[in-house]
Write an enzyme that holds these catalytic residues in place. Structure first.
Site, mmCIF file in Angstrom:
data_model
loop_
_atom_site.group_PDB
_atom_site.id
_atom_site.type_symbol
_atom_site.label_atom_id
_atom_site.label_comp_id
_atom_site.label_asym_id
_atom_site.label_seq_id
_atom_site.Cartn_x
_atom_site.Cartn_y
_atom_site.Cartn_z
ATOM 1 N N GLY A 63 0.765 -1.237 0.000
ATOM 2 C CA GLY A 63 0.000 0.000 0.000
ATOM 3 C C GLY A 63 0.794 1.285 0.000
ATOM 4 O O GLY A 63 0.235 2.355 0.221
ATOM 5 N N TRP A 65 2.134 3.079 -2.416
ATOM 6 C CA TRP A 65 1.694 4.051 -3.416
ATOM 7 C C TRP A 65 0.267 4.517 -3.152
ATOM 8 O O TRP A 65 -0.043 5.692 -3.284
ATOM 9 C CB TRP A 65 1.820 3.443 -4.819
ATOM 10 C CG TRP A 65 3.207 3.539 -5.376
ATOM 11 C CD1 TRP A 65 4.359 3.767 -4.679
ATOM 12 C CD2 TRP A 65 3.587 3.426 -6.744
ATOM 13 N NE1 TRP A 65 5.433 3.789 -5.530
ATOM 14 C CE2 TRP A 65 4.992 3.584 -6.800
ATOM 15 C CE3 TRP A 65 2.895 3.190 -7.916
ATOM 16 C CZ2 TRP A 65 5.697 3.522 -7.997
ATOM 17 C CZ3 TRP A 65 3.595 3.128 -9.116
ATOM 18 C CH2 TRP A 65 4.984 3.296 -9.159
ATOM 19 N N ASP A 83 -4.982 -5.884 -5.719
ATOM 20 C CA ASP A 83 -3.866 -6.822 -5.595
ATOM 21 C C ASP A 83 -4.424 -8.209 -5.311
ATOM 22 O O ASP A 83 -5.508 -8.342 -4.736
ATOM 23 C CB ASP A 83 -2.916 -6.403 -4.469
ATOM 24 C CG ASP A 83 -1.507 -6.966 -4.652
ATOM 25 O OD1 ASP A 83 -1.367 -8.206 -4.756
ATOM 26 O OD2 ASP A 83 -0.551 -6.183 -4.704
ATOM 27 N N ASP A 99 -7.363 -10.966 -8.749
ATOM 28 C CA ASP A 99 -6.584 -10.862 -9.981
ATOM 29 C C ASP A 99 -7.372 -10.036 -10.997
ATOM 30 O O ASP A 99 -8.439 -10.461 -11.446
ATOM 31 C CB ASP A 99 -6.321 -12.269 -10.517
ATOM 32 C CG ASP A 99 -5.352 -12.294 -11.679
ATOM 33 O OD1 ASP A 99 -5.222 -11.267 -12.374
ATOM 34 O OD2 ASP A 99 -4.732 -13.350 -11.919
ATOM 35 N N ASP A 124 3.342 -0.703 -9.667
ATOM 36 C CA ASP A 124 4.680 -0.949 -9.122
ATOM 37 C C ASP A 124 4.897 -2.458 -9.007
ATOM 38 O O ASP A 124 5.691 -2.927 -8.195
ATOM 39 C CB ASP A 124 4.808 -0.271 -7.753
ATOM 40 C CG ASP A 124 6.257 -0.122 -7.294
ATOM 41 O OD1 ASP A 124 7.144 0.030 -8.166
ATOM 42 O OD2 ASP A 124 6.515 -0.172 -6.084
ATOM 43 N N LYS A 164 6.375 0.316 -13.488
ATOM 44 C CA LYS A 164 7.747 -0.129 -13.230
ATOM 45 C C LYS A 164 8.140 -1.176 -14.263
ATOM 46 O O LYS A 164 7.405 -2.131 -14.494
ATOM 47 C CB LYS A 164 7.881 -0.716 -11.827
ATOM 48 C CG LYS A 164 9.274 -1.318 -11.574
ATOM 49 C CD LYS A 164 9.596 -1.445 -10.112
ATOM 50 C CE LYS A 164 8.770 -2.478 -9.390
ATOM 51 N NZ LYS A 164 9.131 -2.536 -7.960
#
Length: 208
Positions: A63, A65, A83, A99, A124, A164
């Site tokens: 968490g 971000w 997530d 998912d 990320d 990322k």
């Protein structure tokens, strides 16, 4: 022998982690992870957040971000975190566990967005690293591709995509894919990124 090698690697990671000034800084300032400082730095450079916007954080746990997004936007906008791992609740953040490739989770994300599209999609995400780049790099690129696919589905035309990516096989092709889809693409390597890490963040501004 392999087990011993993994044990040494784990010990080295733990030593690096606990000696990391960014980890200490995160603990002092109440952030969930050192990743928070990466996002804060990128926001200073690129002004990613503004009141009233809608943000989707993919692979959000633990968490770091989402915490920053929630603080910067507050109750004046929408922050959705998703997530496959559980995540402790954060103020002003809607968490969807599951998912996002699955239709039921995707529909939950759309419901959370309501009648708006996302102004910022950020990821990320990274795979569990094995130390074998031949295995890790394709997994990392796959996650980046999933994030891009989601961004194209939910972003506002003038929205921003932050992801990322790890330098290595597939990186240049991925960057070209971003350039073909966004009007402007820039790279960022925040100070809080470990120097030895090949991670580099890509920002895409405005869908073509």
């Amino acid at each position: 022998m392999a087990k011993s090698s993994r044990s040494k690697t784990s010990k080295a990671w733990l030593k690096e982690h606990f000696n990391d000034p960014w980890v200490a800084k995160a603990q002092e300032q109440g952030y969930r992870s050192r990743a928070s400082f990466k996002l804060l730095e990128m926001n200073e450079k690129d002004r990613l957040f503004r009141p009233g916007m809608a943000v989707l954080d993919l692979g959000a746990a633990p968490g770091g971000w989402s915490q920053v997004a929630g603080q910067l936007i507050g109750g004046r906008g929408t922050v959705i975190a998703s997530d496959i791992l559980a995540m402790d609740a954060l103020p002003d953040v809607t968490f969807i566990e599951g998912d996002f490739r699955e239709e039921v989770i995707y529909e939950q994300i759309l419901m959370a967005l309501g009648d708006q599209r996302a102004d910022l999609v950020m990821s990320d995400m990274a795979p569990n690293m094995s130390g074998n780049s031949a295995v890790d790099q394709p997994r990392a690129m796959y996650l980046a591709e999933l994030a891009l696919d989601m961004a194209e589905r939910v972003l506002e035309p003038d929205g921003v995509f932050l992801v990322k990516v790890f330098q290595g096989e597939g990186f240049e092709d991925y960057r070209k894919a971003l350039q073909s889809r966004f009007k402007r693409v820039v790279s960022r390597k925040p100070a809080a990124s470990r120097a030895r890490s090949t991670e580099v963040y890509q920002l895409g501004f405005g869908l073509k």
